[in-house]
Design a protein around this motif. Structure first.
Motif, PDB file in Angstrom:
ATOM      1  N   GLY A 153       0.869  -1.308  -0.054  1.00  0.00           N
ATOM      2  CA  GLY A 153      -0.008   0.113   0.009  1.00  0.00           C
ATOM      3  C   GLY A 153       0.824   1.451  -0.213  1.00  0.00           C
ATOM      4  N   GLN A 154       2.029   1.242   0.527  1.00  0.00           N
ATOM      5  CA  GLN A 154       3.095   2.281   0.318  1.00  0.00           C
ATOM      6  C   GLN A 154       2.898   2.887  -1.219  1.00  0.00           C
ATOM      7  N   GLN A 155       2.992   1.810  -2.280  1.00  0.00           N
ATOM      8  CA  GLN A 155       3.244   2.127  -3.313  1.00  0.00           C
ATOM      9  C   GLN A 155       2.061   2.029  -4.437  1.00  0.00           C
ATOM     10  N   LEU A 156       1.216   0.914  -4.418  1.00  0.00           N
ATOM     11  CA  LEU A 156       0.196   0.765  -5.014  1.00  0.00           C
ATOM     12  C   LEU A 156      -1.298   1.114  -4.399  1.00  0.00           C
ATOM     13  N   ALA A 157      -2.096   1.852  -4.788  1.00  0.00           N
ATOM     14  CA  ALA A 157      -3.367   2.163  -4.220  1.00  0.00           C
ATOM     15  C   ALA A 157      -4.145   0.802  -4.122  1.00  0.00           C
ATOM     16  N   GLY A 158      -4.766   0.465  -2.890  1.00  0.00           N
ATOM     17  CA  GLY A 158      -5.560  -0.707  -2.869  1.00  0.00           C
ATOM     18  C   GLY A 158      -4.654  -1.836  -2.145  1.00  0.00           C
ATOM     19  N   GLY A 159      -3.253  -1.661  -2.395  1.00  0.00           N
ATOM     20  CA  GLY A 159      -2.525  -2.458  -1.229  1.00  0.00           C
ATOM     21  C   GLY A 159      -2.534  -2.295   0.101  1.00  0.00           C
ATOM     22  N   THR A 160      -2.367  -3.133   0.872  1.00  0.00           N
ATOM     23  CA  THR A 160      -2.255  -3.024   2.219  1.00  0.00           C
ATOM     24  C   THR A 160      -1.238  -2.169   2.865  1.00  0.00           C
ATOM     25  N   ALA A 163      -5.884 -12.517   0.384  1.00  0.00           N
ATOM     26  CA  ALA A 163      -6.764 -12.347   1.481  1.00  0.00           C
ATOM     27  C   ALA A 163      -6.714 -10.805   2.109  1.00  0.00           C
ATOM     28  N   TRP A 164      -7.311  -9.962   1.217  1.00  0.00           N
ATOM     29  CA  TRP A 164      -7.262  -8.270   1.519  1.00  0.00           C
ATOM     30  C   TRP A 164      -7.721  -8.185   2.885  1.00  0.00           C
ATOM     31  N   ALA A 165      -8.999  -8.786   3.108  1.00  0.00           N
ATOM     32  CA  ALA A 165      -9.609  -8.489   4.528  1.00  0.00           C
ATOM     33  C   ALA A 165      -8.687  -8.815   5.755  1.00  0.00           C
ATOM     34  N   ARG A 166      -8.144 -10.003   5.438  1.00  0.00           N
ATOM     35  CA  ARG A 166      -7.252 -10.551   6.468  1.00  0.00           C
ATOM     36  C   ARG A 166      -6.192  -9.608   6.812  1.00  0.00           C
ATOM     37  N   HIS A 167      -5.401  -9.140   5.805  1.00  0.00           N
ATOM     38  CA  HIS A 167      -4.404  -8.304   5.687  1.00  0.00           C
ATOM     39  C   HIS A 167      -4.576  -7.077   6.363  1.00  0.00           C
ATOM     40  N   ARG A 168      -5.644  -6.463   6.083  1.00  0.00           N
ATOM     41  CA  ARG A 168      -6.161  -5.141   6.906  1.00  0.00           C
ATOM     42  C   ARG A 168      -6.417  -5.449   8.265  1.00  0.00           C
ATOM     43  N   ARG A 169      -6.942  -6.441   8.492  1.00  0.00           N
ATOM     44  CA  ARG A 169      -6.938  -6.831  10.205  1.00  0.00           C
ATOM     45  C   ARG A 169      -5.674  -6.845  10.876  1.00  0.00           C
TER      46      ARG A 169
END
Length: 558
Positions: free
Chosen positions: A118-125, A389-395
């Motif tokens: 997410g530091q580089q790509l929008a939508g990344g964690t 597993a985007w949701a898990r990564h955000r948790r």
């Protein structure tokens, strides 16, 4: 079409490249109709030079036809790879796959993802920075170590799914200078033991091998031989590390030795002057530092990457062509982020033609690039779209963020603050980027009444305005945001904001209010506000950390 000959006698490269070289050479036979020996003999210096140059690619700009066409032409000319900045997780990975499909030799894609994709790509964690990680994850806690491992797994899987192969992480500098304008919270801490411990876990987890023995990512230990003890930024000037050799061996160098022992795939060399190691040359040009110390002394067998070649530390005094040639002479393998990739390749070719560089020297570095590509399984990679597993990564990111803020100093009865008494929050926004919204939103939920004032550099606040902002609030919070960024030149806040903050504290204490100062970037800023009742280091400005800091002000101890 070109191939690369590996003529390195170390067992590491023999074992590393056996499978990859075999498949690569077979592909050459099929594609060119020539024998394996003939293909290897026809390897061109130009092709090998192109493999060791890694220019910048802007992910968002790949949507522009003209920009994409220019990048595609570099790929067709045999460029070895790119360092990726920006873009998004929906479109940029496909653009990278499109570029890979044009490449005769797979591209090596790198990126600065110290704080996650997410530091580089929008939508990344987006994960917290390293100093915040070190605060959140206690070394003696198995559950915290498991949380750290889960975070690094997320960084690895997201990055590789985006088409990235090298992450320029971890920073293993020891930040032992509180005035450091560019490392600061990017480092794990101020002592080598802490840096070694976290660095080892980053490297091992980011480079966790797959079942077939290849790697999804290569990590990078940076910035060799240590960028921590300076008050200058190499993006702008050439910093000088004045420590004696004994101190360097005791503090700066141990984390790099440990990283090499842990098998780190790449090491990035900083643009510095370190007189104790090399009195006459910048580190990037020093064979003593790069070849004798790192390659031979520490036994490092992976890729040695320059820091960006367009940085002021070198670019202020040398041409791009001279920087490239001197770096290769010293032992650099990848010439990162040149101003002009073609000029850089041409400079290498000219240096070989003039006898300043040997073709063998270029071939050695190109061989290491090929070894890294083999190690990453790029020659045998099949197109795949892994599920993330985007949701898990955000948790995971939220859980770490919640643990990051740390009370540095507080009187025994100062926390928790009383919500019923109301609060006033003065936000010192050193970069005028509209910071503090997540904190103010959280404080608004916690306190019966909240007033807020946001100050940017140059803002003049009268005593009457300060008094009005404080009102009858039982608690006064000074929240400081001062970004650690390239070429800013400092890690503290501007003099006028510091003066405003101290004036707020003085007025609040005169009114009998409890006072809190929170720094969401450099913890060293807190040393300028020792008169506050409570000082909190948050180490990172991400929204989740702002929210966690707001929560801890009113949370009662269990």
């Amino acid at each position: 079409m070109f191939s690369v000959v590996i003529r390195i006698n170390k067992p590491f490269f023999v074992s590393l490249c056996e499978t990859g070289l075999s498949s690569y050479q077979k592909r050459l036979e099929i594609d060119s109709g020539k024998s394996e020996n003939s293909a290897m003999q026809n390897a061109s210096v130009r092709g090998e030079a192109a493999q060791i140059v890694m220019p910048r690619i802007n992910g968002a700009d790949l949507e522009d036809h003209a920009y994409r066409a220019e990048i595609e032409s570099l790929v067709r000319e045999g460029i070895g790879g790119f360092i990726l900045f920006g873009g998004d997780v929906k479109r940029t990975p496909q653009r990278i796959r499109d570029l890979q499909s044009l490449a005769t030799t797979p591209l090596l894609i790198s990126s600065d993802v110290e704080r996650g994709l997410g530091q580089q790509l929008a939508g990344g964690t987006r994960f917290p920075g390293q100093r915040a990680i070190a605060s959140a994850c206690r070394r003696q806690s198995r559950s915290d170590e498991a949380l750290l491992a889960a975070m690094l797994d997320a960084v690895r899987t997201e990055s590789r799914a985006a088409g990235i192969h090298i992450v320029f992480s971890p920073v293993v500098d020891v930040n032992n200078n509180p005035h450091n304008p560019i490392i600061c919270t990017r480092a794990f801490g101020e002592d080598p033991e802490t840096v070694e411990w976290f660095g080892a876990r980053y490297i091992r987890r980011l480079q966790k091998p797959l079942r077939n023995g290849t790697f999804e990512l290569l990590a990078c230990a940076k910035h060799f031989p240590g960028h921590g003890d300076t008050d200058q930024d190499s993006h702008s000037v050439l910093p000088v590390i004045r420590a004696e050799k004994a101190r360097l061996n005791r503090v700066e160098l141990p984390p790099f030795r440990e990283a090499v022992k842990d098998g780190v795939g790449t090491v990035m060399v900083a643009h510095l002057m370190v007189p104790a190691l090399e009195p006459s040359k910048p580190t990037t040009f020093s064979k003593k530092i790069i070849t004798a110390l790192l390659r031979e002394g520490m036994g490092f067998e992976g890729l040695i990457v320059s820091d960006a070649l367009d940085m002021g530390a070198l670019a202020n005094d040398y041409s791009q062509e001279e920087i490239a040639v001197r770096a290769l002479e010293a032992g650099i393998d990848i010439l990162l982020h040149p101003v002009d990739a073609r000029r850089t390749i041409k400079a290498v070719l000219s240096a070989v033609e003039e006898g300043r560089l040997t073709a063998q020297r270029v071939r050695e570095s190109a061989g290491r690039v090929l070894a890294a590509k083999t190690r990453l399984g790029l020659f045998d990679e099949k197109a795949r779209t892994p599920r993330i597993a985007w949701a898990r990564h955000r948790r995971i990111a939220r859980e770490i963020a919640a643990k990051a803020p740390e009370v540095i100093a507080a009187g025994k009865t100062m926390l928790p603050l009383k919500p019923s008494g109301g609060a006033a929050c003065f936000v010192l926004d050193d970069d005028a980027q509209g910071m503090g919204k997540a904190l103010l939103e959280r404080l608004g939920r916690k306190f019966r009444k909240l007033s807020s004032v946001v100050l940017a550099p140059g803002t003049v606040l009268s005593q009457a305005e300060i008094a009005k902002g404080i009102g009858s609030s039982g608690s006064v919070i000074v929240a400081i945001f001062s970004k650690i960024s390239a070429s800013k030149g400092r890690s503290g806040i501007s003099a006028d904001l510091e003066e405003a903050g101290r004036s707020v504290l003085k007025a609040a204490q005169a009114a009998g209010s409890r006072t809190v100062v929170i720094s969401f970037d450099s913890p060293y800023i807190l040393d300028h506000f020792r008169e506050a009742d409570v000082r909190i280091a948050a180490y990172d400005r991400m929204d989740e950390i702002q929210q966690a800091a707001g929560d801890m002000l009113t949370r009662r101890k269990a």
